[in-house]
Scaffold this motif. Structure first.
Motif, mmCIF file in Angstrom:
data_model
loop_
_atom_site.group_PDB
_atom_site.id
_atom_site.type_symbol
_atom_site.label_atom_id
_atom_site.label_comp_id
_atom_site.label_asym_id
_atom_site.label_seq_id
_atom_site.Cartn_x
_atom_site.Cartn_y
_atom_site.Cartn_z
ATOM 1 N N ASP A 169 -4.844 5.056 6.345
ATOM 2 C CA ASP A 169 -3.763 4.076 6.480
ATOM 3 C C ASP A 169 -3.722 3.141 5.273
ATOM 4 O OD1 ASP A 169 -5.727 2.125 6.794
ATOM 5 O OD2 ASP A 169 -5.532 2.045 8.973
ATOM 6 N N GLY A 170 -2.708 2.268 5.264
ATOM 7 C CA GLY A 170 -2.506 1.391 4.121
ATOM 8 C C GLY A 170 -3.661 0.456 3.850
ATOM 9 N N LEU A 171 -4.327 -0.010 4.910
ATOM 10 C CA LEU A 171 -5.452 -0.923 4.714
ATOM 11 C C LEU A 171 -6.607 -0.219 3.997
ATOM 12 C CD1 LEU A 171 -5.497 -2.828 8.119
ATOM 13 C CD2 LEU A 171 -4.582 -3.602 5.931
ATOM 14 N N LYS A 172 -6.894 0.998 4.413
ATOM 15 C CA LYS A 172 -7.980 1.744 3.770
ATOM 16 C C LYS A 172 -7.633 2.051 2.319
ATOM 17 C CE LYS A 172 -10.921 5.829 4.235
ATOM 18 N NZ LYS A 172 -11.277 7.000 5.073
ATOM 19 N N LEU A 173 -6.376 2.425 2.074
ATOM 20 C CA LEU A 173 -5.962 2.731 0.705
ATOM 21 C C LEU A 173 -5.989 1.486 -0.168
ATOM 22 C CD1 LEU A 173 -2.997 5.158 1.467
ATOM 23 C CD2 LEU A 173 -5.267 5.763 0.605
ATOM 24 N N CYS A 174 -5.583 0.352 0.407
ATOM 25 C CA CYS A 174 -5.616 -0.909 -0.338
ATOM 26 C C CYS A 174 -7.049 -1.250 -0.727
ATOM 27 C CB CYS A 174 -5.002 -2.019 0.506
ATOM 28 S SG CYS A 174 -4.886 -3.617 -0.333
ATOM 29 N N ARG A 175 -7.962 -1.123 0.214
ATOM 30 C CA ARG A 175 -9.371 -1.410 -0.073
ATOM 31 C C ARG A 175 -9.902 -0.461 -1.148
ATOM 32 N NH1 ARG A 175 -11.060 -1.421 4.805
ATOM 33 N NH2 ARG A 175 -11.635 0.776 4.900
ATOM 34 N N GLU A 176 -9.518 0.808 -1.062
ATOM 35 C CA GLU A 176 -9.946 1.793 -2.060
ATOM 36 C C GLU A 176 -9.435 1.432 -3.446
ATOM 37 O OE1 GLU A 176 -8.407 6.238 -3.060
ATOM 38 O OE2 GLU A 176 -9.168 5.959 -1.016
ATOM 39 N N LEU A 177 -8.155 1.052 -3.532
ATOM 40 C CA LEU A 177 -7.578 0.676 -4.816
ATOM 41 C C LEU A 177 -8.271 -0.540 -5.405
ATOM 42 C CD1 LEU A 177 -3.805 1.203 -3.987
ATOM 43 C CD2 LEU A 177 -5.050 2.343 -5.826
ATOM 44 N N ARG A 178 -8.552 -1.521 -4.545
ATOM 45 C CA ARG A 178 -9.151 -2.755 -5.035
ATOM 46 C C ARG A 178 -10.574 -2.563 -5.564
ATOM 47 N NH1 ARG A 178 -5.492 -4.111 -6.561
ATOM 48 N NH2 ARG A 178 -3.947 -5.602 -5.797
ATOM 49 N N SER A 179 -11.218 -1.468 -5.181
ATOM 50 C CA SER A 179 -12.570 -1.213 -5.680
ATOM 51 C C SER A 179 -12.555 -0.759 -7.138
ATOM 52 C CB SER A 179 -13.264 -0.157 -4.815
ATOM 53 O OG SER A 179 -12.657 1.117 -4.979
ATOM 54 N N THR A 180 -11.387 -0.324 -7.610
ATOM 55 C CA THR A 180 -11.310 0.203 -8.980
ATOM 56 C C THR A 180 -10.169 -0.377 -9.810
ATOM 57 O OG1 THR A 180 -9.915 2.062 -8.250
ATOM 58 C CG2 THR A 180 -12.304 2.413 -8.282
ATOM 59 N N SER A 181 -9.236 -1.103 -9.194
ATOM 60 C CA SER A 181 -8.030 -1.506 -9.906
ATOM 61 C C SER A 181 -7.498 -2.841 -9.397
ATOM 62 C CB SER A 181 -6.942 -0.432 -9.730
ATOM 63 O OG SER A 181 -5.694 -0.872 -10.222
ATOM 64 N N ALA A 182 -6.832 -3.574 -10.293
ATOM 65 C CA ALA A 182 -6.170 -4.829 -9.925
ATOM 66 C C ALA A 182 -4.655 -4.653 -9.890
ATOM 67 C CB ALA A 182 -6.553 -5.934 -10.908
ATOM 68 N N VAL A 183 -4.168 -3.397 -9.806
ATOM 69 C CA VAL A 183 -2.727 -3.160 -9.771
ATOM 70 C C VAL A 183 -2.104 -3.942 -8.610
ATOM 71 C CG1 VAL A 183 -3.011 -1.077 -8.354
ATOM 72 C CG2 VAL A 183 -0.922 -1.377 -9.699
ATOM 73 N N PRO A 184 -0.999 -4.637 -8.820
ATOM 74 C CA PRO A 184 -0.367 -5.413 -7.745
ATOM 75 C C PRO A 184 0.056 -4.518 -6.581
ATOM 76 C CG PRO A 184 0.511 -6.079 -9.870
ATOM 77 C CD PRO A 184 -0.306 -4.844 -10.114
ATOM 78 N N ILE A 185 -0.123 -5.022 -5.359
ATOM 79 C CA ILE A 185 0.225 -4.278 -4.148
ATOM 80 C C ILE A 185 1.040 -5.162 -3.218
ATOM 81 C CG2 ILE A 185 -0.672 -3.104 -2.088
ATOM 82 C CD1 ILE A 185 -3.253 -2.557 -3.678
ATOM 83 N N ILE A 186 2.199 -4.655 -2.810
ATOM 84 C CA ILE A 186 2.984 -5.297 -1.752
ATOM 85 C C ILE A 186 2.925 -4.384 -0.538
ATOM 86 C CG2 ILE A 186 5.268 -6.052 -0.993
ATOM 87 C CD1 ILE A 186 5.913 -6.773 -3.860
ATOM 88 N N MET A 187 2.453 -4.912 0.582
ATOM 89 C CA MET A 187 2.307 -4.099 1.776
ATOM 90 C C MET A 187 3.521 -4.242 2.688
ATOM 91 S SD MET A 187 -1.671 -3.974 2.847
ATOM 92 C CE MET A 187 -1.307 -2.370 3.556
ATOM 93 N N LEU A 188 3.920 -3.120 3.297
ATOM 94 C CA LEU A 188 4.968 -3.120 4.306
ATOM 95 C C LEU A 188 4.291 -3.109 5.670
ATOM 96 C CD1 LEU A 188 7.441 -0.469 2.814
ATOM 97 C CD2 LEU A 188 7.448 -2.955 2.491
ATOM 98 N N THR A 189 4.561 -4.138 6.478
ATOM 99 C CA THR A 189 3.902 -4.251 7.774
ATOM 100 C C THR A 189 4.935 -4.333 8.888
ATOM 101 O OG1 THR A 189 3.854 -6.675 7.849
ATOM 102 C CG2 THR A 189 2.073 -5.574 6.651
ATOM 103 N N ALA A 190 4.493 -4.092 10.118
ATOM 104 C CA ALA A 190 5.383 -4.187 11.267
ATOM 105 C C ALA A 190 5.737 -5.645 11.522
ATOM 106 C CB ALA A 190 4.720 -3.578 12.497
ATOM 107 N N MET A 191 6.963 -5.872 11.969
ATOM 108 C CA MET A 191 7.423 -7.222 12.267
ATOM 109 C C MET A 191 6.512 -7.878 13.301
ATOM 110 S SD MET A 191 9.663 -9.604 11.759
ATOM 111 C CE MET A 191 11.158 -8.888 11.067
ATOM 112 N N GLY A 192 6.091 -9.106 13.019
ATOM 113 C CA GLY A 192 5.323 -9.865 13.987
ATOM 114 C C GLY A 192 3.844 -9.572 14.020
ATOM 115 N N GLU A 193 3.370 -8.588 13.241
ATOM 116 C CA GLU A 193 1.950 -8.251 13.268
ATOM 117 C C GLU A 193 1.197 -9.115 12.256
ATOM 118 O OE1 GLU A 193 0.416 -6.339 15.396
ATOM 119 O OE2 GLU A 193 2.305 -5.921 16.409
#
Length: 239
Positions: free
Chosen positions: A61-85
């Motif tokens: 999922d997006g959270l796991k991929l975000c964590r993976e990216l952050r371990s090697t890169s500072a590329v900007p990330i905008i996450m799409l999340t469900a309304m109200g979550e």
């Protein structure tokens, strides 16, 4: 000038196609991926300036991929999340996302967020360095923040990776030392958008920043002022 390259990672083909057409109309280069596997392939094929990453994806999922990216890169990330979550948004920021947009969303809102994040990422250092303000390196507690390269170095000279949000927050603090900054002020300075009454994004970013710059819990530089906000207690000098 080369176009900014945006990678859209979403398993919904309609959203991928919609964002691809919309962002290309606004002079972005766009690549789309359906899942983490395709995302990794795209990242291997060339530089990406920003990711639009859906939270709910098949497989990783997006959270796991975000964590993976952050371990090697500072590329900007905008996450799409469900309304109200709100919990998902907070966890996403804790993983290192720079911003979030709740579904369903207006493409123009996402475009504005993309432009804001890219502005902060690519903003020349001299925009933070007004005339007669001194040098472009700020030093505090033997740490050094280079405003031109947007780099933070620890007292032993090691380069410390910062996300866009973390860099903006640290810059807000070092530009306003010994001054209490409310959460609303910090949101205005670092995100340029209104915060809801329950928006905890600043608290999350402060927590992440503390883990990177405070090696001694008894010598906290970023102090919480109960009922008010935060104050950067370290002495700052401009080199």
């Amino acid at each position: 000038m080369s176009l900014h390259h945006i990678l859209v990672v979403d398993d919904n083909k309609e959203i991928r196609d919609l964002l691809g057409r919309f962002l290309r109309m606004h002079d972005f280069k766009v690549t789309a991926a359906r899942d983490g596997y395709e995302m990794r392939e795209c990242l291997r094929n060339g530089p990406i300036d920003l990711l639009v990453l859906d939270l709910m994806l098949p497989g990783d999922d997006g959270l796991k991929l975000c964590r993976e990216l952050r371990s090697t890169s500072a590329v900007p990330i905008i996450m799409l999340t469900a309304m109200g979550e709100e919990t998902d948004r907070i966890v996403g920021l804790e993983m290192g996302a720079d911003d979030y947009v709740a579904k369903p969303f207006n493409p123009r809102e996402l475009l504005a967020r993309i432009k804001a994040v890219l502005r902060r990422t690519t903003m020349p250092g001299d925009q933070f360095d007004p005339p007669n303000s001194g040098g472009r390196i700020l030093r505090f507690a033997d740490w050094q923040l280079d405003l031109v390269r947007r780099e933070l170095r620890s007292p032993d000279g090691a380069l410390v990776e910062l996300t866009t949000g973390e860099y903006d927050l640290l810059l807000a603090f070092v530009e306003n030392p010994q001054r209490v900054l409310t959460r609303d002020q910090l949101l205005d300075i670092t995100r340029s958008r209104a915060a809801s009454a329950f928006d905890r994004t600043i608290d999350v970013q402060v927590s992440r920043l503390r883990r990177k710059v405070e090696t001694d819990a008894e010598q906290s530089m970023i102090k919480t002022v109960r009922g008010a906000g935060y104050v950067f207690a370290a002495t700052v000098e401009r080199l």
